[in-house]
Scaffold this motif. Sequence first.
Motif, PDB file in Angstrom:
ATOM      1  N   VAL A 279     -78.142  -2.481 -79.333  1.00 23.20           N
ATOM      2  CA  VAL A 279     -77.950  -3.075 -80.664  1.00 23.20           C
ATOM      3  C   VAL A 279     -77.007  -4.286 -80.643  1.00 23.20           C
ATOM      4  CG1 VAL A 279     -78.494  -0.949 -81.943  1.00 23.20           C
ATOM      5  CG2 VAL A 279     -76.114  -1.485 -81.419  1.00 23.20           C
ATOM      6  N   TYR A 280     -76.266  -4.458 -79.535  1.00 21.49           N
ATOM      7  CA  TYR A 280     -75.393  -5.650 -79.426  1.00 21.49           C
ATOM      8  C   TYR A 280     -75.968  -6.685 -78.451  1.00 21.49           C
ATOM      9  CZ  TYR A 280     -72.003  -2.554 -81.703  1.00 21.49           C
ATOM     10  OH  TYR A 280     -71.372  -1.708 -82.584  1.00 21.49           O
TER      11      TYR A 280
ATOM     12  N   LYS B 150     -76.047  -5.595 -86.519  1.00 22.87           N
ATOM     13  CA  LYS B 150     -74.982  -6.370 -85.885  1.00 22.87           C
ATOM     14  C   LYS B 150     -75.359  -7.846 -85.803  1.00 22.87           C
ATOM     15  CE  LYS B 150     -73.527  -2.152 -85.170  1.00 22.87           C
ATOM     16  NZ  LYS B 150     -72.386  -1.486 -85.742  1.00 22.87           N
TER      17      LYS B 150
HETATM   18  C1  LIG Z   1     -73.710   1.490 -79.940  1.00 19.95           C
HETATM   19  C2  LIG Z   1     -74.298   1.631 -81.296  1.00 19.95           C
HETATM   20  N1  LIG Z   1     -75.547   2.094 -81.427  1.00 19.95           N
HETATM   21  C3  LIG Z   1     -76.125   2.240 -82.626  1.00 19.95           C
HETATM   22  C4  LIG Z   1     -75.449   1.915 -83.782  1.00 19.95           C
HETATM   23  C5  LIG Z   1     -76.145   2.137 -85.101  1.00 19.95           C
HETATM   24  O1  LIG Z   1     -76.479   0.951 -85.717  1.00 19.95           O
HETATM   25  P1  LIG Z   1     -77.326   0.921 -87.084  1.00 19.95           P
HETATM   26  O2  LIG Z   1     -76.415   0.362 -88.132  1.00 19.95           O
HETATM   27  O3  LIG Z   1     -78.483  -0.005 -86.791  1.00 19.95           O
HETATM   28  O4  LIG Z   1     -77.801   2.286 -87.387  1.00 19.95           O
HETATM   29  C6  LIG Z   1     -74.133   1.438 -83.705  1.00 19.95           C
HETATM   30  C7  LIG Z   1     -73.362   1.147 -84.927  1.00 19.95           C
HETATM   31  O5  LIG Z   1     -72.155   1.056 -84.935  1.00 19.95           O
HETATM   32  C8  LIG Z   1     -73.542   1.283 -82.423  1.00 19.95           C
HETATM   33  O6  LIG Z   1     -72.288   0.824 -82.281  1.00 19.95           O
END
Ligand SMILES: Cc1ncc(COP(=O)(O)O)c(C=O)c1O
Length: 389
Positions: free
Chosen positions: A206-207, A237
């Motif tokens: 996600v990053y 993000k």
């Molecule tokens: C490593 C990681 N994975 C997944 C997510 C979940 O993101 P989302 O807002 O798309 O559910 C986050 C959110 O903080 C995260 O830090």
Amino acid sequence: MSNGLADSLGRLGTETAFEVLARAKALEASGRRVIHLEIGEPDFTTPSHIVEAAVQALRNGETHYCPAPGIPALREACAEHLSRHRGLPIEASRVVVTPGAKPFLFFGVLATCNPGDEVIYPNPGFPIYESVIDFAGATPVPLPLVEDRGFAFSAEDLADRLTPKTKLVILNSPANPTGGIVERELNLEIAKLLADHDCWILTDEVYSEMLYDAAHDTIASHEGLLDRTILLDGFSKTFAMTGWRLGYAALPEPLVEPIVRLLINSVSCTAPAIQLAGVAALTGPRDEVNEMLAEFRRRREAIVTGLNELPGVSCVMPRGAFYAFPNITGTGMGAKELADRLLSKAGVAVLAGTAFGAYGDGYLRFSYANSLENIHEALAAFGGLLEQQ
Ligand SMILES: Cc1ncc(COP(=O)(O)O)c(C=O)c1O
């Protein structure tokens, strides 16, 4: 009947960030000023063309149920984006869209793990991994991320934890809470190890677009692994869209139907107007996203430099995401104690490294999704607190 709740709930964890946020808000309500460096969300507003796309969609009547795996336009845009950005042949038929990326962590584990199966996951890591592994009755096997390696692990560390019971390996790059990344060289070694091992992989990316002087490499691009990897990404993000709840994953073909079934049983589908905003995000201009990243880069420099000037604190330069993860063992205080004091005495909300697992002891997580001005003020308040000790 004991407390009337299902036993399984005793195995379900949570995300401390939301608890600390609530405590910080309560302090604010009592008139105290608090600088928020606890919550993992960009402080920027969503780019306007994305907002407009959703408003337009609602006006056009996109207010109904839609196909459970996602609307074709977004599944295609995600497939096209993933194929281009990761250099992989991803077809839209294996892309599934959900409200936020988070459901894939839950459903990915539920769809693949039986009680007794082992799941290897990064620690310190996003707390939901351990929580959902436990909930599924599987056995969490932490893979320590080591500060001396820039918060990476070694291939040997992974090899030592792989057993015939390993059913799933979770990777996260760039990582929350450390800002570390899995380099291509390490992925090559991981791919060699996993080639002989019959297990699923979940790579949480996600990053993936929040990188500083580093290139993104996905385990899914390595030989033979795409067909058993859940490749997870989202909009929260990169596009400052946390509150919209929109995420997606490229799934191995055999997992598409079971995960869509879990979706149908829980949320039915993801709001179509939100999905159309996602299409605008992936296909529209990138100027605002690039500006956000440039600002994050400035803040990263400021916070890491400032932390390293404090007595008893040292901080490696994170390579991605928007978190600094300083080592605070030199302060003589434990992570939880220091995080509590920072909030109650200095008005700075941060998370203890232990909120991300046992290997986070001795660290704090600072989210630098806040203005440079507030970051400098928080550093000064942290310095003042340490001087009083
Ligand atoms: C490593 C990681 N994975 C997944 C997510 C979940 O993101 P989302 O807002 O798309 O559910 C986050 C959110 O903080 C995260 O830090």
